[in-house]
Write a protein that holds these residues in place. Structure first.
Motif, PDB file in Angstrom:
ATOM      1  N   LYS A 231      -1.662 -10.041   4.535  1.00 22.40           N
ATOM      2  CA  LYS A 231      -0.688  -9.584   5.564  1.00 22.40           C
ATOM      3  C   LYS A 231       0.542  -8.974   5.132  1.00 22.40           C
ATOM      4  O   LYS A 231       0.657  -7.766   5.918  1.00 22.40           O
ATOM      5  CB  LYS A 231      -0.257 -11.123   6.096  1.00 22.40           C
ATOM      6  CG  LYS A 231       0.134 -10.848   7.583  1.00 22.40           C
ATOM      7  CD  LYS A 231       0.126 -12.021   8.314  1.00 22.40           C
ATOM      8  CE  LYS A 231       0.674 -12.125   9.777  1.00 22.40           C
ATOM      9  NZ  LYS A 231       0.747 -13.199  10.478  1.00 22.40           N
ATOM     10  N   LEU A 232       0.925  -9.300   4.020  1.00 18.72           N
ATOM     11  CA  LEU A 232       1.950  -8.351   3.545  1.00 18.72           C
ATOM     12  C   LEU A 232       1.653  -7.080   3.149  1.00 18.72           C
ATOM     13  O   LEU A 232       2.387  -6.133   3.289  1.00 18.72           O
ATOM     14  CB  LEU A 232       2.510  -9.117   2.306  1.00 18.72           C
ATOM     15  CG  LEU A 232       3.450 -10.463   2.533  1.00 18.72           C
ATOM     16  CD1 LEU A 232       3.869 -11.184   1.260  1.00 18.72           C
ATOM     17  CD2 LEU A 232       4.948  -9.968   3.307  1.00 18.72           C
ATOM     18  N   ARG A 233       0.396  -6.982   2.586  1.00 19.72           N
ATOM     19  CA  ARG A 233      -0.132  -5.600   2.296  1.00 19.72           C
ATOM     20  C   ARG A 233      -0.209  -4.590   3.500  1.00 19.72           C
ATOM     21  O   ARG A 233      -0.124  -3.421   3.052  1.00 19.72           O
ATOM     22  CB  ARG A 233      -1.584  -5.849   1.753  1.00 19.72           C
ATOM     23  CG  ARG A 233      -2.521  -4.657   1.596  1.00 19.72           C
ATOM     24  CD  ARG A 233      -2.335  -3.910   0.409  1.00 19.72           C
ATOM     25  NE  ARG A 233      -3.290  -3.038   0.055  1.00 19.72           N
ATOM     26  CZ  ARG A 233      -3.709  -1.900   0.408  1.00 19.72           C
ATOM     27  NH1 ARG A 233      -2.789  -1.498   1.511  1.00 19.72           N
ATOM     28  NH2 ARG A 233      -4.737  -1.205   0.107  1.00 19.72           N
ATOM     29  N   THR A 238       1.335   4.115   2.565  1.00 18.61           N
ATOM     30  CA  THR A 238       0.199   4.524   1.772  1.00 18.61           C
ATOM     31  C   THR A 238       0.331   4.943   0.325  1.00 18.61           C
ATOM     32  O   THR A 238      -0.409   4.884  -0.380  1.00 18.61           O
ATOM     33  CB  THR A 238      -0.563   5.593   2.380  1.00 18.61           C
ATOM     34  OG1 THR A 238       0.702   6.365   2.899  1.00 18.61           O
ATOM     35  CG2 THR A 238      -0.809   5.273   4.135  1.00 18.61           C
ATOM     36  N   SER A 239       1.433   5.355   0.102  1.00 12.80           N
ATOM     37  CA  SER A 239       1.788   5.732  -1.242  1.00 12.80           C
ATOM     38  C   SER A 239       2.158   4.497  -2.221  1.00 12.80           C
ATOM     39  O   SER A 239       2.977   4.870  -3.229  1.00 12.80           O
ATOM     40  CB  SER A 239       2.466   6.913  -1.598  1.00 12.80           C
ATOM     41  OG  SER A 239       3.449   7.165  -0.217  1.00 12.80           O
ATOM     42  N   PHE A 240       1.981   3.348  -1.936  1.00 12.19           N
ATOM     43  CA  PHE A 240       2.527   2.282  -2.948  1.00 12.19           C
ATOM     44  C   PHE A 240       1.929   2.157  -4.319  1.00 12.19           C
ATOM     45  O   PHE A 240       2.619   1.675  -5.075  1.00 12.19           O
ATOM     46  CB  PHE A 240       2.649   0.883  -1.951  1.00 12.19           C
ATOM     47  CG  PHE A 240       1.123   0.304  -2.207  1.00 12.19           C
ATOM     48  CD1 PHE A 240       0.132   0.571  -1.359  1.00 12.19           C
ATOM     49  CD2 PHE A 240       1.035  -0.722  -3.044  1.00 12.19           C
ATOM     50  CE1 PHE A 240      -0.993   0.218  -1.380  1.00 12.19           C
ATOM     51  CE2 PHE A 240      -0.156  -1.356  -3.161  1.00 12.19           C
ATOM     52  CZ  PHE A 240      -1.290  -1.011  -2.439  1.00 12.19           C
ATOM     53  N   SER A 241       0.616   2.624  -4.273  1.00 13.15           N
ATOM     54  CA  SER A 241       0.082   2.273  -5.414  1.00 13.15           C
ATOM     55  C   SER A 241       0.636   2.891  -6.778  1.00 13.15           C
ATOM     56  O   SER A 241       1.045   4.172  -6.717  1.00 13.15           O
ATOM     57  CB  SER A 241      -1.514   2.887  -5.376  1.00 13.15           C
ATOM     58  OG  SER A 241      -1.968   2.555  -6.564  1.00 13.15           O
ATOM     59  N   GLY A 242       0.962   2.100  -7.777  1.00 10.06           N
ATOM     60  CA  GLY A 242       1.637   2.607  -9.046  1.00 10.06           C
ATOM     61  C   GLY A 242       2.946   2.873  -8.972  1.00 10.06           C
ATOM     62  O   GLY A 242       3.468   3.403 -10.127  1.00 10.06           O
ATOM     63  N   ARG A 243       3.651   2.960  -7.785  1.00 11.49           N
ATOM     64  CA  ARG A 243       5.192   3.289  -7.727  1.00 11.49           C
ATOM     65  C   ARG A 243       6.003   2.180  -8.442  1.00 11.49           C
ATOM     66  O   ARG A 243       5.767   1.004  -8.451  1.00 11.49           O
ATOM     67  CB  ARG A 243       5.421   3.413  -6.173  1.00 11.49           C
ATOM     68  CG  ARG A 243       6.858   3.723  -5.918  1.00 11.49           C
ATOM     69  CD  ARG A 243       7.231   4.075  -4.623  1.00 11.49           C
ATOM     70  NE  ARG A 243       6.997   2.846  -3.770  1.00 11.49           N
ATOM     71  CZ  ARG A 243       6.745   2.960  -2.360  1.00 11.49           C
ATOM     72  NH1 ARG A 243       6.327   4.144  -1.786  1.00 11.49           N
ATOM     73  NH2 ARG A 243       6.273   1.728  -1.589  1.00 11.49           N
ATOM     74  N   THR A 391      -4.068  -8.478  -8.149  1.00  8.90           N
ATOM     75  CA  THR A 391      -4.166  -6.959  -8.072  1.00  8.90           C
ATOM     76  C   THR A 391      -5.247  -6.715  -7.078  1.00  8.90           C
ATOM     77  O   THR A 391      -5.467  -5.935  -6.180  1.00  8.90           O
ATOM     78  CB  THR A 391      -3.817  -6.066  -9.074  1.00  8.90           C
ATOM     79  OG1 THR A 391      -2.389  -6.478  -9.574  1.00  8.90           O
ATOM     80  CG2 THR A 391      -4.083  -4.438  -8.803  1.00  8.90           C
ATOM     81  N   GLN A 392      -6.605  -7.127  -7.758  1.00  6.19           N
ATOM     82  CA  GLN A 392      -7.878  -6.680  -7.192  1.00  6.19           C
ATOM     83  C   GLN A 392      -7.692  -7.119  -5.588  1.00  6.19           C
ATOM     84  O   GLN A 392      -8.222  -6.538  -4.851  1.00  6.19           O
ATOM     85  CB  GLN A 392      -8.837  -7.320  -7.794  1.00  6.19           C
ATOM     86  CG  GLN A 392      -9.223  -6.881  -9.165  1.00  6.19           C
ATOM     87  CD  GLN A 392     -10.472  -7.391 -10.021  1.00  6.19           C
ATOM     88  OE1 GLN A 392     -11.320  -8.129  -9.289  1.00  6.19           O
ATOM     89  NE2 GLN A 392     -10.383  -7.012 -11.240  1.00  6.19           N
ATOM     90  N   HIS A 393      -7.214  -8.351  -5.316  1.00  2.00           N
ATOM     91  CA  HIS A 393      -7.285  -8.949  -4.114  1.00  2.00           C
ATOM     92  C   HIS A 393      -6.287  -8.017  -3.038  1.00  2.00           C
ATOM     93  O   HIS A 393      -6.652  -7.640  -2.144  1.00  2.00           O
ATOM     94  CB  HIS A 393      -6.881 -10.477  -4.075  1.00  2.00           C
ATOM     95  CG  HIS A 393      -6.745 -11.041  -2.857  1.00  2.00           C
ATOM     96  ND1 HIS A 393      -5.528 -11.009  -1.924  1.00  2.00           N
ATOM     97  CD2 HIS A 393      -7.872 -11.682  -1.929  1.00  2.00           C
ATOM     98  CE1 HIS A 393      -5.710 -11.652  -0.786  1.00  2.00           C
ATOM     99  NE2 HIS A 393      -7.014 -11.851  -0.829  1.00  2.00           N
ATOM    100  N   LEU A 394      -5.188  -7.876  -3.757  1.00  2.00           N
ATOM    101  CA  LEU A 394      -4.341  -7.061  -2.964  1.00  2.00           C
ATOM    102  C   LEU A 394      -4.558  -5.713  -2.499  1.00  2.00           C
ATOM    103  O   LEU A 394      -4.389  -5.188  -1.356  1.00  2.00           O
ATOM    104  CB  LEU A 394      -2.895  -6.857  -3.669  1.00  2.00           C
ATOM    105  CG  LEU A 394      -1.619  -6.469  -2.737  1.00  2.00           C
ATOM    106  CD1 LEU A 394      -1.091  -7.487  -2.011  1.00  2.00           C
ATOM    107  CD2 LEU A 394      -0.397  -6.266  -3.861  1.00  2.00           C
ATOM    108  N   ASN A 395      -5.545  -5.252  -3.466  1.00  2.00           N
ATOM    109  CA  ASN A 395      -6.054  -3.785  -3.018  1.00  2.00           C
ATOM    110  C   ASN A 395      -7.317  -3.876  -2.347  1.00  2.00           C
ATOM    111  O   ASN A 395      -8.095  -2.936  -2.255  1.00  2.00           O
ATOM    112  CB  ASN A 395      -6.364  -3.087  -4.652  1.00  2.00           C
ATOM    113  CG  ASN A 395      -4.972  -2.795  -5.024  1.00  2.00           C
ATOM    114  OD1 ASN A 395      -3.887  -2.693  -4.525  1.00  2.00           O
ATOM    115  ND2 ASN A 395      -4.939  -2.318  -6.396  1.00  2.00           N
TER     116      ASN A 395
END
Ligand code: GAL
Length: 415
Positions: A231-233, A238-243, A391-395
């Protein structure tokens, strides 16, 4: 040796000058964000006054994962830095290898044992000997909120996770990023541990995280944790990855995002930007976690050296770190609270005053607990195993069912 041939005060002056010039520390650390670097400058300046030269070895990367990789390479090459910023179980691992300098004499002289909390001493000492000088107490279960966005949403801070979701909905309606998050293993882990604490409470955190109990790691409460993570995700941009974490803080500072879950080093960024707690931003415990503190503590360890000048400089660094005036000057900039319990809160802002009070309360109730994501919950291998699953779950690469199956398995395999 030429100065030994000289007589009187000239000889003394030259000899003192030379001794000072030989004293230097090379410090490996990961304090490269604005607020972090500003805090580190306090230490650099103090040492410069003591005549100790500072050789900087910064390795960028929040939580020090990259710094620890760089350290291993240096030690393997037979070229250990003199001093290293380090956390929890990593300190223990290096102590076990017998490569860290013994700080007992200094600790005894300065009475560290009386002023450093027992929970930190568990990591600052190994086999009864001091091998690390704690700089601060940070904690990870905080939420940083943009004050204008909060006011627009009605001004009430969320007291539990459902109220947090309602606030994030309000931020969404305002057209800003509801939750600024950076998709990196350690940041995912930092968010996850706050949710574990919020959903399950302190006893569940102890069972699942500190004791790595397989049933707690794969059970119903953990299912709610993973559902809440999903839900938080949905509130990320959209540009959260790696930030990097400090760029997410900047989004909140600029009003482009409503809130960020992050340790209190984030406050260093708000202060650097000229913002004031209560006026421009609001700090609260992550909703549902008031009363508990997930701590981490930056500590400096000294790698043993066979050069007297370097050893002397190491002791000066350790001594400078435990100086009460330094504890105030550094921690007011860094966002952390003092590692010493005898430092008054007078010079600290409201967030830090709250942080100091929370540490005392949580310690008294037995809910001052090590942060997994910052090395104080489990050894590095277990921590990394948790990060992988989270991380795998969040993604969205694995489902909640798969995460609940994998988490206890991955933790067991890493133990
Ligand atoms: C933590 C560390 C803090 C801060 C943060 C982000 O692990 O204890 O001092 O640097 O990482 O880099």
């Amino acid at each position: 040796m030429r100065h030994f041939l000289l007589a009187g005060t000239a000889a003394l002056a030259i000899s003192a000058g030379m001794a000072r010039a030989e004293e230097s520390v090379e410090v490996l650390h990961w304090w490269t964000a604005g607020g972090e670097a500003a805090a580190l400058n306090v230490l650099k300046d103090n040492l410069a006054k003591e005549g100790v030269a500072w050789k900087d070895m910064p390795v960028a990367g929040g939580s020090g994962v990259q710094a620890m990789t760089a350290l291993r390479a240096r030690v393997t090459a037979g070229d250990s830095p003199t001093a290293v910023q380090m956390l929890g179980f990593d300190i223990r691992d290096w102590a076990e290898m017998g490569v860290l300098a013994n700080l007992d004499d200094l600790a005894e002289k300065q009475g560290w044992g009386n002023v450093i909390p027992a929970a930190l001493q568990e990591f600052s000492k190994y086999d009864g000997h001091w091998i690390a000088a704690p700089v601060n107490v940070h904690s990870t279960n905080w939420l940083w909120i943009n004050k204008a966005a909060l006011d627009k949403a009605g001004g009430k801070v969320p007291a539990n996770i459902d109220e947090l979701f309602a606030l994030l909905d309000a931020f969404k309606a305002q057209g800003i990023i509801p939750l600024a998050h950076g998709g990196q293993g350690w940041q995912d882990g930092t968010l996850w541990e706050a949710v574990v604490l919020s959903v399950g409470g302190p006893d569940f955190y102890k069972k699942a995280v500190l004791e790595a109990d397989p049933e707690a790691l794969g059970g119903d409460t953990m299912r709610t944790v993973f559902d809440d993570m999903t839900k938080l995700r949905s509130y990320f941009d959209t540009s959260f990855s790696g930030r990097d974490w400090n760029l997410s803080s900047a989004l909140v500072i600029e009003g482009k995002a409503g809130a960020q879950e992050m340790g209190d080093w984030a406050k260093g960024e708000f202060l650097r930007a000229g913002q004031k707690p209560g006026e421009d931003f609001v700090c609260i415990r992550f909703p549902g976690t008031q009363g508990s503190v997930l701590f981490n503590s930056d500590q400096f360890v000294m790698f043993e050296q066979d050069d007297a000048g370097k050893t002397e400089a190491q002791l000066k660094l350790a001594s400078a770190v435990e100086d009460p005036a330094f504890q105030i000057a550094f921690n007011t900039v860094k966002g952390s609270v003092p590692a010493r319990t005898d430092v008054p809160d007078t010079d600290f802002d409201d967030c830090a005053k709250k942080g100091m009070k929370d540490v005392v309360e949580a310690s008294a109730s037995g809910n001052f607990m090590g942060s997994l994501a910052h090395g104080y919950g489990q050894p590095a291998a277990v921590k990394e195993a948790v990060f992988d699953v989270v991380t795998q779950h969040l993604n969205g690469q694995i489902t909640t069912d798969e995460a609940l199956k994998r988490l206890p398995e991955a933790v067991a395999a890493a133990q």
